[in-house]
Write a protein that holds these residues in place. Structure first.
Motif, PDB file in Angstrom:
ATOM      1  N   LYS A  25      -7.867   3.512  -2.285  1.00  0.00           N
ATOM      2  CA  LYS A  25      -8.056   3.347  -3.727  1.00  0.00           C
ATOM      3  C   LYS A  25      -9.203   4.247  -4.176  1.00  0.00           C
ATOM      4  O   LYS A  25     -10.372   3.915  -4.044  1.00  0.00           O
ATOM      5  CB  LYS A  25      -8.350   1.887  -4.038  1.00  0.00           C
ATOM      6  CG  LYS A  25      -8.504   1.566  -5.522  1.00  0.00           C
ATOM      7  CD  LYS A  25      -7.221   1.741  -6.287  1.00  0.00           C
ATOM      8  CE  LYS A  25      -7.360   1.216  -7.716  1.00  0.00           C
ATOM      9  NZ  LYS A  25      -6.178   1.490  -8.541  1.00  0.00           N
TER      10      LYS A  25
ATOM     11  N   ILE B 118      -9.249  -4.048  -1.609  1.00  0.00           N
ATOM     12  CA  ILE B 118      -8.504  -2.797  -1.812  1.00  0.00           C
ATOM     13  C   ILE B 118      -8.237  -2.119  -0.464  1.00  0.00           C
ATOM     14  O   ILE B 118      -8.969  -2.305   0.498  1.00  0.00           O
ATOM     15  CB  ILE B 118      -9.259  -1.836  -2.757  1.00  0.00           C
ATOM     16  CG1 ILE B 118     -10.669  -1.510  -2.219  1.00  0.00           C
ATOM     17  CG2 ILE B 118      -9.354  -2.449  -4.142  1.00  0.00           C
ATOM     18  CD1 ILE B 118     -10.828  -0.190  -1.596  1.00  0.00           C
TER      19      ILE B 118
ATOM     20  N   LYS C 186       1.956   2.281  -3.333  1.00  0.00           N
ATOM     21  CA  LYS C 186       0.913   2.670  -4.270  1.00  0.00           C
ATOM     22  C   LYS C 186       0.346   4.064  -4.027  1.00  0.00           C
ATOM     23  O   LYS C 186       0.271   4.876  -4.936  1.00  0.00           O
ATOM     24  CB  LYS C 186      -0.211   1.630  -4.240  1.00  0.00           C
ATOM     25  CG  LYS C 186       0.206   0.310  -4.880  1.00  0.00           C
ATOM     26  CD  LYS C 186      -0.936  -0.671  -5.005  1.00  0.00           C
ATOM     27  CE  LYS C 186      -1.308  -1.319  -3.691  1.00  0.00           C
ATOM     28  NZ  LYS C 186      -2.277  -2.416  -3.835  1.00  0.00           N
TER      29      LYS C 186
ATOM     30  N   TYR D 299     -13.543  -6.497  -2.565  1.00  0.00           N
ATOM     31  CA  TYR D 299     -12.680  -5.937  -3.605  1.00  0.00           C
ATOM     32  C   TYR D 299     -11.189  -6.048  -3.262  1.00  0.00           C
ATOM     33  O   TYR D 299     -10.337  -5.867  -4.139  1.00  0.00           O
ATOM     34  CB  TYR D 299     -13.036  -4.470  -3.849  1.00  0.00           C
ATOM     35  CG  TYR D 299     -14.486  -4.272  -4.191  1.00  0.00           C
ATOM     36  CD1 TYR D 299     -14.979  -4.628  -5.444  1.00  0.00           C
ATOM     37  CD2 TYR D 299     -15.378  -3.758  -3.249  1.00  0.00           C
ATOM     38  CE1 TYR D 299     -16.319  -4.458  -5.760  1.00  0.00           C
ATOM     39  CE2 TYR D 299     -16.719  -3.579  -3.556  1.00  0.00           C
ATOM     40  CZ  TYR D 299     -17.187  -3.940  -4.806  1.00  0.00           C
ATOM     41  OH  TYR D 299     -18.511  -3.769  -5.116  1.00  0.00           O
TER      42      TYR D 299
ATOM     43  N   GLU E  52       0.825  -1.202   0.000  1.00  0.00           N
ATOM     44  CA  GLU E  52       0.000   0.000   0.000  1.00  0.00           C
ATOM     45  C   GLU E  52       0.861   1.255   0.000  1.00  0.00           C
ATOM     46  O   GLU E  52       0.535   2.263  -0.635  1.00  0.00           O
ATOM     47  CB  GLU E  52      -0.938   0.005   1.214  1.00  0.00           C
ATOM     48  CG  GLU E  52      -1.998  -1.087   1.189  1.00  0.00           C
ATOM     49  CD  GLU E  52      -2.957  -0.953   0.032  1.00  0.00           C
ATOM     50  OE1 GLU E  52      -3.172   0.169  -0.442  1.00  0.00           O
ATOM     51  OE2 GLU E  52      -3.490  -1.981  -0.413  1.00  0.00           O
TER      52      GLU E  52
END
Length: 314
Positions: free
Chosen positions: A229, A270, A173, A268, A170
């Motif tokens: 996200k 995320i 990102k 999901y 994470e």
């Protein structure tokens, strides 16, 4: 006069505990405290929630430890595109900028957009020109660059080359900063600012400048600032969803925020988190990653900051 409350986040998906030295973790916590102090100075003096969230976010935009302003993520072309928004729960008005390359403190530009009332969102070169014409400080794009972000971009490009981008951490990102506040007159406000995610496509805009997704405030209900996200925050209208669950289902702030971040996003896979405050001064800060930079001040004026599961009283 009623209770006052303040909470901030510096992004979910913080680095693994071993990725930074204790000195670096301590420096990040110092800037979290500085952000809290800036917002709390406004609230404790009887000031507006709107001023408090802006002040808190500006401190984090000026810190190299968070993905907003100085220290923001680099896009795939190797430069910075910055997004921010702010919302006043009293008037239900908001302002935002997206894809800015030169505004030193994008949250200030978002505030300018909101107060002028000509639009809600302005993007790209026009956002930079709008801010500069309004007297806000602009800087060269490389002002925002730090060695850590250069390394993160290189790491993401390597993931891309190997086809392992989905497995990136994470911290490699994305990240965001935000603040929510309740002032003594019962007014709520929220603000969010970000550089997006490392190696993002040019022109990509996430949830941070989208009112109702990454930022939302409604007097009598709650104020929300999200991180994670962004595409999912937009599609799920996260800020508005949390407020709606509180207003229409009668859920507590903790129930509503956790339902969205922990339950709704689970299928999901995320990373996501948020901070929120309700009309009574209750604070919620759920996240589904290893950690989230966060901090809050109690009604008694006690300061707390946290990165992972350990909370530090200051």
């Amino acid at each position: 006069m009623g209770p006052v409350a303040l909470a901030i986040h510096g992004g979910c998906g913080v680095m693994a505990k071993l990725d930074l030295s204790e000195e670096e973790w301590a420096a990040a916590r110092v800037d979290l405290r500085r952000s809290l102090e800036a917002g709390w100075a406004v609230l404790s003096a009887g000031g507006r929630a709107l001023d408090a969230v802006e002040a808190a976010v500006v401190v984090m935009e000026d810190s190299p430890h968070f993905n907003a302003g100085y220290g923001a993520a680099l896009n795939a072309a190797g430069y910075h595109e910055l997004d921010a928004s702010i919302m006043d729960g009293t008037t239900q008005t908001g302002g935002a900028v997206a894809g800015s390359r030169h505004i030193r403190n994008p949250v200030k530009a978002a505030r300018m957009v909101m107060e002028r009332g000509e639009m809600v969102l302005v993007a790209g070169k026009a956002a930079d020109e709008y801010a500069e014409a309004g007297g806000l400080e602009t800087v060269p794009n490389d002002y925002f660059t730090t060695e850590r972000r250069v390394k993160a971009l290189a790491a993401m490009k390597e993931h891309e080359r190997k086809g392992t981008a989905a497995g990136a951490s994470e911290s490699e990102k994305h990240g965001t900063v935000g603040a929510v506040a309740l002032d003594a007159k019962g007014h709520l406000a929220a603000a969010t600012s970000t550089g997006g995610y490392n190696n993002k496509p040019e022109g990509r805009v996430g949830d941070s400048p989208v009112i109702g997704a990454g930022t939302y405030a409604r007097d009598g209900v709650c104020a929300v600032s999200g991180t994670g996200k962004g595409e999912f925050f937009i599609l799920h209208a996260v800020g508005h969803e949390v407020a709606s669950r509180v207003a229409y289902l009668g859920e507590s702030l903790e129930q509503a925020a956790s339902k969205v971040i922990i339950e709704d996003f689970k299928p999901y896979g995320i990373g996501a988190g948020l901070v929120a405050v309700d009309a009574m001064g209750n604070i919620s800060a759920p996240y589904n990653t290893d950690g989230m930079f966060r901090g809050w001040v109690t009604a008694e004026g006690k300061f707390f900051v946290a990165t992972h599961d350990q909370v530090f009283a200051l």
